[in-house]
Design a protein around this motif. Structure first.
Motif, PDB file in Angstrom:
ATOM      1  N   VAL A 141       0.842  -1.202   0.000  1.00 49.09           N
ATOM      2  CA  VAL A 141       0.000   0.000   0.000  1.00 49.09           C
ATOM      3  C   VAL A 141       0.872   1.245   0.000  1.00 49.09           C
ATOM      4  N   LEU A 142       2.030   1.136   0.652  1.00 45.64           N
ATOM      5  CA  LEU A 142       2.930   2.279   0.796  1.00 45.64           C
ATOM      6  C   LEU A 142       4.089   2.265  -0.188  1.00 45.64           C
ATOM      7  N   TYR A 143       4.681   1.100  -0.377  1.00 46.66           N
ATOM      8  CA  TYR A 143       5.976   1.035  -1.055  1.00 46.66           C
ATOM      9  C   TYR A 143       5.901   0.370  -2.430  1.00 46.66           C
ATOM     10  N   ARG A 144       6.783   0.816  -3.312  1.00 49.92           N
ATOM     11  CA  ARG A 144       7.021   0.106  -4.563  1.00 49.92           C
ATOM     12  C   ARG A 144       8.084  -0.950  -4.297  1.00 49.92           C
ATOM     13  N   ALA A 145       7.831  -2.172  -4.722  1.00 54.55           N
ATOM     14  CA  ALA A 145       8.795  -3.247  -4.509  1.00 54.55           C
ATOM     15  C   ALA A 145      10.027  -3.047  -5.368  1.00 54.55           C
ATOM     16  N   GLY A 146      11.180  -3.379  -4.829  1.00 54.58           N
ATOM     17  CA  GLY A 146      12.400  -3.380  -5.613  1.00 54.58           C
ATOM     18  C   GLY A 146      12.431  -4.573  -6.547  1.00 54.58           C
ATOM     19  N   GLY A 147      13.333  -4.538  -7.508  1.00 56.97           N
ATOM     20  CA  GLY A 147      13.436  -5.627  -8.464  1.00 56.97           C
ATOM     21  C   GLY A 147      14.862  -6.084  -8.714  1.00 56.97           C
ATOM     22  N   THR A 148      15.815  -5.533  -7.957  1.00 56.04           N
ATOM     23  CA  THR A 148      17.230  -5.834  -8.200  1.00 56.04           C
ATOM     24  C   THR A 148      17.921  -6.210  -6.897  1.00 56.04           C
ATOM     25  N   ALA A 149      18.525  -7.410  -6.866  1.00 55.55           N
ATOM     26  CA  ALA A 149      19.331  -7.819  -5.719  1.00 55.55           C
ATOM     27  C   ALA A 149      20.679  -7.096  -5.782  1.00 55.55           C
ATOM     28  N   ARG A 150      21.377  -7.039  -4.629  1.00 59.54           N
ATOM     29  CA  ARG A 150      22.600  -6.228  -4.595  1.00 59.54           C
ATOM     30  C   ARG A 150      23.664  -6.842  -3.703  1.00 59.54           C
ATOM     31  N   VAL A 151      24.865  -6.968  -4.251  1.00 54.92           N
ATOM     32  CA  VAL A 151      26.047  -7.277  -3.448  1.00 54.92           C
ATOM     33  C   VAL A 151      26.990  -6.088  -3.556  1.00 54.92           C
ATOM     34  N   PHE A 152      27.856  -5.958  -2.541  1.00 57.35           N
ATOM     35  CA  PHE A 152      28.803  -4.837  -2.541  1.00 57.35           C
ATOM     36  C   PHE A 152      30.060  -5.271  -1.799  1.00 57.35           C
ATOM     37  N   SER A 153      31.210  -4.878  -2.319  1.00 53.37           N
ATOM     38  CA  SER A 153      32.493  -5.256  -1.717  1.00 53.37           C
ATOM     39  C   SER A 153      32.947  -4.216  -0.708  1.00 53.37           C
ATOM     40  N   LEU A 154      33.094  -4.641   0.549  1.00 57.19           N
ATOM     41  CA  LEU A 154      33.748  -3.854   1.584  1.00 57.19           C
ATOM     42  C   LEU A 154      35.248  -4.149   1.504  1.00 57.19           C
ATOM     43  N   PRO A 155      36.078  -3.450   2.257  1.00 59.31           N
ATOM     44  CA  PRO A 155      37.524  -3.722   2.185  1.00 59.31           C
ATOM     45  C   PRO A 155      37.888  -5.161   2.567  1.00 59.31           C
ATOM     46  N   TRP A 156      37.044  -5.824   3.374  1.00 61.80           N
ATOM     47  CA  TRP A 156      37.394  -7.143   3.895  1.00 61.80           C
ATOM     48  C   TRP A 156      36.645  -8.278   3.205  1.00 61.80           C
ATOM     49  N   THR A 157      35.470  -7.989   2.664  1.00 65.48           N
ATOM     50  CA  THR A 157      34.636  -9.062   2.136  1.00 65.48           C
ATOM     51  C   THR A 157      33.523  -8.472   1.288  1.00 65.48           C
ATOM     52  N   THR A 158      32.654  -9.345   0.770  1.00 66.41           N
ATOM     53  CA  THR A 158      31.497  -8.910  -0.011  1.00 66.41           C
ATOM     54  C   THR A 158      30.227  -9.204   0.769  1.00 66.41           C
ATOM     55  N   ILE A 159      29.352  -8.199   0.848  1.00 66.48           N
ATOM     56  CA  ILE A 159      28.093  -8.357   1.567  1.00 66.48           C
ATOM     57  C   ILE A 159      26.937  -8.465   0.576  1.00 66.48           C
ATOM     58  N   GLY A 160      25.896  -9.166   0.982  1.00 62.97           N
ATOM     59  CA  GLY A 160      24.654  -9.232   0.225  1.00 62.97           C
ATOM     60  C   GLY A 160      23.561  -8.535   1.021  1.00 62.97           C
ATOM     61  N   LEU A 161      22.779  -7.713   0.354  1.00 67.61           N
ATOM     62  CA  LEU A 161      21.782  -6.888   1.039  1.00 67.61           C
ATOM     63  C   LEU A 161      20.393  -7.506   0.935  1.00 67.61           C
TER      64      LEU A 161
END
Length: 294
Positions: A141-161
């Motif tokens: 009712v409030l939000y539009r759903a996202g459609g893209t998964a995301r990973v990102f590299s930190l200095p030590w490792t890669t995170i998944g959101l």
């Protein structure tokens, strides 16, 4: 509580901030900054906050009126200043934001140690369970759903959101893992009822089945009349062991993320490389009737 600060290239310190965010954004920001500046939080290399950390309000019209682009978002600006001041990575579990097209989204925001916004993720699976006293407004009712998964590299490792209800969809986490994630972030605002039933079990399962660490900062307490959050921000290792549990009160918990433990777990249980494709046979009606009379 362990010292969160990293001591080698294969480990780093993580902290989860647990809060009771409510309908007052200014109060929520003040509490987030106070907890984020605590000794435990300030020592962490990677500081994480829960879902809806800027606002938990049962009034849909107030939420719509509050939503704004990230560059105008006071909570995000406050967190950017904190990240730059403490020279640490900060994950805002989610804020109520407006997309470039003006739609309202439930958005995670990753901030680097210079205070720059480096990545965002819009919640894919919106919580559209039947409306009830605990959950009066389905998220769509409030939000539009996202459609893209995301990973990102930190200095030590890669995170998944991910965000909250995403936790119940294991294929998302498998995809994040296959795209390099070694740490899965699950900021949440789980209700007391579903949290008691499933929170620990699901987070440990996502850690074990993917050979990943799981970091899950959560909302706790009663943000407004009619809702109670479960709390229990967790940090879980790839064996499913709970390294930190924040209980049911606001505060900060921390743990060391040791990637050598992850490598050991994935070597001992190489599920990710043993996956096989397969076909599915579903008998049609004629086949089923024939087999029944065989």
């Amino acid at each position: 509580m362990s010292d969160a600060h990293h001591n080698s290239e294969s480990s780093f310190g993580c902290a989860c901030v647990q809060m009771t965010s409510g309908p007052d954004p200014a109060r929520n920001l003040a509490e987030a900054l106070e907890l984020g500046q605590s000794a435990t939080a300030a020592r962490a290399d990677f500081l994480t906050y829960p879902e809806a950390v800027d606002l938990l309000d049962p009034d849909a019209e107030r939420v719509k009126a509050y939503a704004r682009p990230l560059e105008q978002h006071e909570f995000v600006l406050g967190m950017r200043q904190l990240a730059a001041r403490q020279k640490q990575w900060i994950l805002i579990g989610s804020v109520t934001a407006r997309s470039a097209s003006g739609e309202i989204v439930n958005r995670s925001v990753l901030i680097g140690p210079t205070g720059a916004v480096l990545a965002t993720y819009d919640k894919i699976h919106l919580f559209d369970a039947p409306a009830n006293r605990d959950n009066p407004v389905p998220e769509s009712v409030l939000y539009r759903a996202g459609g893209t998964a995301r990973v990102f590299s930190l200095p030590w490792t890669t995170i998944g959101l991910s965000i909250c209800y995403d936790l119940r969809f294991p294929l998302l986490f498998r995809a994040l893992t296959h795209h390099g994630a070694k740490v899965l972030c699950v900021p949440a605002a789980f209700l007391q009822s579903t949290g008691e039933a499933h929170w620990h079990t699901l987070l440990r399962a996502r850690a074990i089945e993917n050979g990943c660490y799981v970091i899950a900062p959560a909302q706790c307490g009663v943000p407004h009349a009619g809702r109670k959050n479960y709390g229990h921000s967790l940090i879980v290792d790839p064996w499913g062991r709970v390294l930190a549990d924040a209980g049911d009160q606001p505060g900060v918990v921390s743990a060391a993320i040791d990637l050598a433990v992850l490598d050991t777990a994935r070597t001992a249980l190489p599920c990710l490389v043993h996956e096989r494709t397969f076909s599915m046979h579903t008998p049609n009606t004629a086949e089923a009737a024939l087999n029944a009379h065989a």
